[in-house]
Design a protein around this motif. Sequence first.
Motif, PDB file in Angstrom:
ATOM      1  N   THR A  66       0.838  -1.200   0.000  1.00  0.00           N
ATOM      2  CA  THR A  66       0.000   0.000   0.000  1.00  0.00           C
ATOM      3  C   THR A  66       0.871   1.248   0.000  1.00  0.00           C
ATOM      4  N   GLN A  67       1.935   1.222   0.804  1.00  0.00           N
ATOM      5  CA  GLN A  67       2.852   2.359   0.847  1.00  0.00           C
ATOM      6  C   GLN A  67       3.656   2.490  -0.446  1.00  0.00           C
ATOM      7  N   VAL A  68       4.025   1.365  -1.059  1.00  0.00           N
ATOM      8  CA  VAL A  68       4.714   1.404  -2.351  1.00  0.00           C
ATOM      9  C   VAL A  68       3.810   2.086  -3.377  1.00  0.00           C
ATOM     10  N   SER A  69       2.543   1.732  -3.359  1.00  0.00           N
ATOM     11  CA  SER A  69       1.585   2.331  -4.281  1.00  0.00           C
ATOM     12  C   SER A  69       1.480   3.838  -4.063  1.00  0.00           C
ATOM     13  N   ALA A  70       1.417   4.269  -2.814  1.00  0.00           N
ATOM     14  CA  ALA A  70       1.335   5.698  -2.505  1.00  0.00           C
ATOM     15  C   ALA A  70       2.602   6.422  -2.964  1.00  0.00           C
ATOM     16  N   THR A  71       3.750   5.803  -2.780  1.00  0.00           N
ATOM     17  CA  THR A  71       5.019   6.403  -3.190  1.00  0.00           C
ATOM     18  C   THR A  71       5.093   6.504  -4.708  1.00  0.00           C
ATOM     19  N   THR A  72       4.691   5.451  -5.383  1.00  0.00           N
ATOM     20  CA  THR A  72       4.671   5.443  -6.847  1.00  0.00           C
ATOM     21  C   THR A  72       3.745   6.531  -7.371  1.00  0.00           C
ATOM     22  N   SER A  73       2.590   6.663  -6.763  1.00  0.00           N
ATOM     23  CA  SER A  73       1.638   7.699  -7.158  1.00  0.00           C
ATOM     24  C   SER A  73       2.238   9.090  -6.981  1.00  0.00           C
TER      25      SER A  73
END
Length: 117
Positions: A66-73
């Motif tokens: 979930t945090q990887v997704s937020a960082t990627t975004s």
Amino acid sequence: MSTDTDATSTAAAHTDGADSCEEQGHTHGYSGDKARLQARLKRIEGQVRGLARMIDEDKYCIDILTQVSATTSGLENVALALLEDHLAHCVVDAARAGSADEKVTEAADAIRRLVKS
């Protein structure tokens, strides 16, 4: 996903276009937004450190993802802001000067790389 080597060679290939824009006395389109972009990047940097800490602390994999997704975004939003500024500034200026082909090609290549990642 691109490798570091691909990113480095791509950046090197586009250095000439960036230099020529500066040589013509233009500032980069993002110049007025530096503080906002730097604040976003610092936030992303903190997220990346948080990801490393989560892995170090054996956090639940879905929480990490979930945090990887937020960082990627966050990175995608920075890229889109830079692309928008490039189109609105560099491409428009080149079009006014009657030489937009190179800048449009650069923008299309950048979009292609963003879509691949």
